[in-house]
Design a protein around this motif. Structure first.
Motif, PDB file in Angstrom:
ATOM      1  N   GLY A  41      30.920  22.588   8.194  1.00 44.39           N
ATOM      2  CA  GLY A  41      29.850  22.737   9.167  1.00 44.39           C
ATOM      3  C   GLY A  41      30.137  23.765  10.252  1.00 44.39           C
ATOM      4  O   GLY A  41      29.308  23.994  11.128  1.00 44.39           O
ATOM      5  N   SER A  45      30.377  29.365   5.542  1.00 48.75           N
ATOM      6  CA  SER A  45      29.540  29.839   4.424  1.00 48.75           C
ATOM      7  C   SER A  45      28.454  30.772   4.928  1.00 48.75           C
ATOM      8  O   SER A  45      28.095  31.744   4.253  1.00 48.75           O
ATOM      9  CB  SER A  45      28.868  28.677   3.700  1.00 48.75           C
ATOM     10  OG  SER A  45      29.813  27.729   3.332  1.00 48.75           O
ATOM     11  N   THR A  46      27.937  30.474   6.106  1.00 45.48           N
ATOM     12  CA  THR A  46      26.903  31.335   6.693  1.00 45.48           C
ATOM     13  C   THR A  46      27.478  32.722   6.972  1.00 45.48           C
ATOM     14  O   THR A  46      26.846  33.741   6.669  1.00 45.48           O
ATOM     15  CB  THR A  46      26.359  30.686   7.980  1.00 45.48           C
ATOM     16  OG1 THR A  46      25.857  29.388   7.642  1.00 45.48           O
ATOM     17  CG2 THR A  46      25.263  31.526   8.607  1.00 45.48           C
TER      18      THR A  46
HETATM   19  P1  ADP Z   1      30.765  25.669   6.551  1.00 45.62           P
HETATM   20  O1  ADP Z   1      30.751  26.599   5.400  1.00 45.62           O
HETATM   21  O2  ADP Z   1      31.804  25.998   7.578  1.00 45.62           O
HETATM   22  O3  ADP Z   1      30.832  24.241   6.133  1.00 45.62           O
HETATM   23  P2  ADP Z   1      27.945  26.313   6.843  1.00 45.62           P
HETATM   24  O4  ADP Z   1      27.771  27.749   7.176  1.00 45.62           O
HETATM   25  O5  ADP Z   1      27.701  25.871   5.437  1.00 45.62           O
HETATM   26  O6  ADP Z   1      29.391  25.836   7.349  1.00 45.62           O
HETATM   27  O7  ADP Z   1      27.028  25.435   7.769  1.00 45.62           O
HETATM   28  C1  ADP Z   1      26.846  25.652   9.156  1.00 45.62           C
HETATM   29  C2  ADP Z   1      25.677  24.817   9.607  1.00 45.62           C
HETATM   30  O8  ADP Z   1      24.482  25.321   9.033  1.00 45.62           O
HETATM   31  C3  ADP Z   1      25.760  23.350   9.197  1.00 45.62           C
HETATM   32  O9  ADP Z   1      25.209  22.602  10.260  1.00 45.62           O
HETATM   33  C4  ADP Z   1      24.910  23.277   7.947  1.00 45.62           C
HETATM   34  O10 ADP Z   1      24.358  22.006   7.793  1.00 45.62           O
HETATM   35  C5  ADP Z   1      23.848  24.337   8.244  1.00 45.62           C
HETATM   36  N1  ADP Z   1      23.354  24.980   7.001  1.00 45.62           N
HETATM   37  C6  ADP Z   1      24.094  25.704   6.141  1.00 45.62           C
HETATM   38  N2  ADP Z   1      23.351  26.186   5.142  1.00 45.62           N
HETATM   39  C7  ADP Z   1      22.087  25.755   5.380  1.00 45.62           C
HETATM   40  C8  ADP Z   1      20.847  25.924   4.712  1.00 45.62           C
HETATM   41  N3  ADP Z   1      20.748  26.645   3.577  1.00 45.62           N
HETATM   42  N4  ADP Z   1      19.753  25.335   5.262  1.00 45.62           N
HETATM   43  C9  ADP Z   1      19.846  24.624   6.400  1.00 45.62           C
HETATM   44  N5  ADP Z   1      20.969  24.438   7.077  1.00 45.62           N
HETATM   45  C10 ADP Z   1      22.091  24.990   6.586  1.00 45.62           C
END
Ligand code: ADP
Ligand code: ADP
Length: 232
Positions: A41, A45-46
């Motif tokens: 979270g 990934s973002t």
């Molecule tokens: P990590 O890879 O560090 O776990 P993410 O980038 O996946 O973090 O997630 C950061 C935040 O964005 C989290 O709160 C996650 O729930 C939200 N999030 C990630 N991808 C999506 C998506 N496709 N739609 C909505 N929320 C997202």
């Protein structure tokens, strides 16, 4: 210019109230080995999707090799993607293709002639220690071998940035160590910028010299790995 420059980047997904990334300012030096670490979270990934061009910032700017990515046309986008090599957690190999066929794929999509792309792919397979596995299929390989194929595929287009997204998270510690050694060797031999995104402290310690720590979408710390992640 820096390999990557995030300038006050913000990203909130549609329908979400909490930003995935908030006011992120971060420079990744060209030729560095940089770790991005954070819990689930944190926004890792973002960040990967922004670097690879699958998402664009809502606010702020992301410069790749000094170029503002939101200002690239389609040809510019393609070129930028060819200059970014991606290594995935679950390898993302195509089961119906041989090892060689997986590694040649990016060149096939770029329209390179068969003989040329096969020669190039074989060179890469040699460098990752899999020259003898070219005609096998992914199902016949161990996890570590699959990841070596993933690395060869990531490098076949000659990128200057190699982005490893939880690339060792599905592997046992010994296999992980081998993959990290390979990544750091390739980084120095090919003068790459290596960005390692992970939730594992040991991975950052083993393979990076610089680290940025993300928490709930924010950069909380940044600096030399040795000082930031010093063993207690
Ligand atoms: P990590 O890879 O560090 O776990 P993410 O980038 O996946 O973090 O997630 C950061 C935040 O964005 C989290 O709160 C996650 O729930 C939200 N999030 C990630 N991808 C999506 C998506 N496709 N739609 C909505 N929320 C997202
Ligand atoms: P990770 O922490 O490794 O990113 P997750 O299980 O958090 O793994 O996310 C898996 C996938 O689901 C990712 O592509 C992520 O962007 C997406 N995702 C995460 N959170 C959300 C969310 N709240 N809504 C929609 N998609 C999400």
């Amino acid at each position: 210019p820096a390999a990557l420059q995030f300038e006050s980047v913000g990203k909130t997904y549609p329908g979400q109230s909490v930003p995935a990334l908030s006011d992120l300012t971060l420079t990744v030096a060209r030729g560095s080995r940089t770790g991005i670490i954070g819990r689930s979270g944190a926004g890792k990934s973002t960040l990967v999707r922004l670097i690879s061009g699958l998402e664009t910032p809502d606010s702020g700017r992301l410069l790749v090799q000094g170029q503002d990515v939101t200002r690239l046309d389609r040809a510019g986008q393609r070129q930028r993607q060819a200059r970014t090599g991606l290594v995935f957690q679950h390898f993302n190999l195509l089961a119906q293709r041989t090892v060689l066929g997986n590694v040649t794929l990016p060149l096939e999509l770029a329209g390179q002639p068969r003989q040329q792309r096969e020669q190039r792919a074989l060179e890469l397979l040699e460098q990752v220690g899999l020259a003898d596995f070219a005609r096998r299929y992914p199902a016949q390989l161990s996890g570590g071998q699959k990841q070596r194929v993933g690395i060869a595929r990531a490098l076949v287009t000659g990128p200057d940035l190699l982005l490893a997204d939880e690339a060792t998270s599905a592997l046992d510690p010994e296999t992980s160590a081998g993959i990290l050694d390979l990544l750091t060797r390739l980084q120095s031999e090919r003068d790459l910028t290596l960005v390692i995104v992970t939730h594992q402290m040991e991975v950052v310690r083993a393979a990076t010299t610089h680290v940025a720590v993300l928490d709930r979408g924010r950069l909380v710390e940044e600096g030399p790995t040795r000082t930031l992640l010093a063993q207690p």
